[in-house]
Scaffold this active site. Structure first.
Site, PDB file in Angstrom:
ATOM      1  N   GLU A  38      -7.769  -5.975  26.153  1.00 21.09           N
ATOM      2  CA  GLU A  38      -8.012  -6.381  24.761  1.00 21.09           C
ATOM      3  C   GLU A  38      -6.886  -5.896  23.840  1.00 21.09           C
ATOM      4  O   GLU A  38      -6.525  -6.561  22.871  1.00 21.09           O
ATOM      5  CB  GLU A  38      -9.348  -5.810  24.269  1.00 21.09           C
TER       6      GLU A  38
ATOM      7  N   ASP B 151     -17.112 -15.764  24.615  1.00 21.27           N
ATOM      8  CA  ASP B 151     -18.188 -16.534  25.259  1.00 21.27           C
ATOM      9  C   ASP B 151     -19.301 -16.791  24.258  1.00 21.27           C
ATOM     10  O   ASP B 151     -19.446 -16.059  23.269  1.00 21.27           O
ATOM     11  CB  ASP B 151     -18.747 -15.773  26.464  1.00 21.27           C
TER      12      ASP B 151
END
Lengths: 254, 254
Positions: B23, B211
């Protein structure tokens, strides 16, 4: 305790970590421990007590304190993680004990008022991460010191301890507790065991049963009804654990 | 950012907290931040980077590091809690940003690649404690700085952020996320917000959607497929957030 793998010899500096004031009170009062307001970080809510036990033990007992907005104790894994770090960093104990109340399982022979000591690595039952590697990480498995000799000497049940951030449980929680073979369900121990493992401090969980997860009563009712008695039973056993350590029990074989 | 309630004026020392290396990587590489191995506690797995941005910003970026036994990043609230404490204690920033990837909700207008900034207090969706007072404590509600002006200036969606220790979810999780009106589901922000609140540090969550929780694909598939692109989008927006702060944006009105 047969902590034979530990190279530091005996256990004379003991850190005791509690989440709730009500869980710690009987023990703090019985030993006459006094608050050490200078210990730790004044910005954090934790409350620290110091004292001695018997001929040889030095104690630091930490409680998670209260959240001023909600007026309740800081239970669960996040405060437990941070209090463990502050306590272990500042006190550098030779043994860390996560002490408190917990749920038991009738199906595993548990009864209200039993006091369990951990006998296998600590696990989480509410960190479900279905990705390769992360699945095992989520469950955890943080080392607990061997406790067979201690359990026999003091009269403790032995069992696995499983940690999650809810007092209640979902079917998924029960499935993961069952898979890990745990006899005790509580809300802090695995988080503390992770910190103890990071810092290289031997760890034990000592948990008194307030409610039966697979019994007929709601956890929250049983918990409130039995919190005081279970905390007294916990304090009594903790007293005997310290007596055992003070006599040289748990001394490494090396 | 319209942190008008903050009395400290502008925001020049910024702590950026990430859980996963993947990330943080696009942002760390783009800014050429360098690791500061001397920062923090060498016994903890966290990795810290330092750097400057523009004319006026000093940055400390912390990643949770890897668990050597499982070979994966230390995700979830326990490492996030401890890394937040070590970082905020050692760096004393004027603003703490929890940055990372997250699940979004189609029903709330979320789409893959969106970057959200928190616009209300941070909550937990997996700390169910059905006892008076503890119920509200469990959900949490830890302050987030006002973010309307920042969102407009940088082009961010605004929404509530809800935290839990699982990548997947139970029906109970969804019920609690829905009740809190959150648009973003992730695994660290509320824990970091709690630490920031304890230490009096203004806090924001910045989360890129990998998602859709209410979409047709399994979270774990979508997460892996979109992690890299979402992390790039996050890095891009974080860059613009810092640009905004460097120009004096977020300066307190007082």
């Amino acid at each position: 305790m047969d902590l034979a793998g530990d190279s530091r010899g005996s256990f004379k500096r003991i850190a005791l970590l509690f989440a709730m004031e009500a869980e710690a009170r009987p023990f703090v009062e019985r030993l006459g421990l006094s608050q050490d307001a200078a210990f730790g970080d004044p910005r954090l809510p934790f409350v620290h007590y110091r004292g001695r036990y018997g001929n040889s033990l030095e104690l630091l007992l930490s409680v998670n304190g209260r959240d001023p907005r909600f007026g309740v104790d800081n239970i669960g894994t996040e405060p437990a993680t941070l209090n463990a770090y502050v306590t272990l960093r500042g006190f550098a104990p030779q043994l860390c004990i996560s002490a408190g109340t917990a749920g038991g399982f009738r199906s595993r022979g548990g009864a209200i008022g039993d006091v369990y000591v951990s006998d296998r690595p600590l696990r989480f039952h509410d960190r479900r991460i279905p990705l390769p590697g992360f699945d095992a990480y989520g469950v955890g498995s943080y080392p607990a010191a061997p406790s067979g000799e201690l359990a026999r000497a003091v009269g403790l049940k032995q069992g696995g301890v499983s940690t999650g951030n809810s007092l209640d449980h979902t079917e998924k929680c029960l499935e993961l507790i069952e898979r890990g073979g745990a006899s005790v369900k509580e809300m802090e121990a695995a988080a503390i065991a992770w910190v103890a493992w990071c810092l290289g401090t031997p760890f034990l969980a000592l948990k008194a049963i307030t409610d039966l997860v697979d019994g007929e009563h709601a956890t929250e009712e049983e918990f409130l009804r039995n919190l005081e008695a279970a905390s007294r039973a916990l304090g009594e056993k903790l007293h005997r654990v310290l007596e055992y350590l003070d006599r040289g029990g748990g001394q490494a074989a090396v």
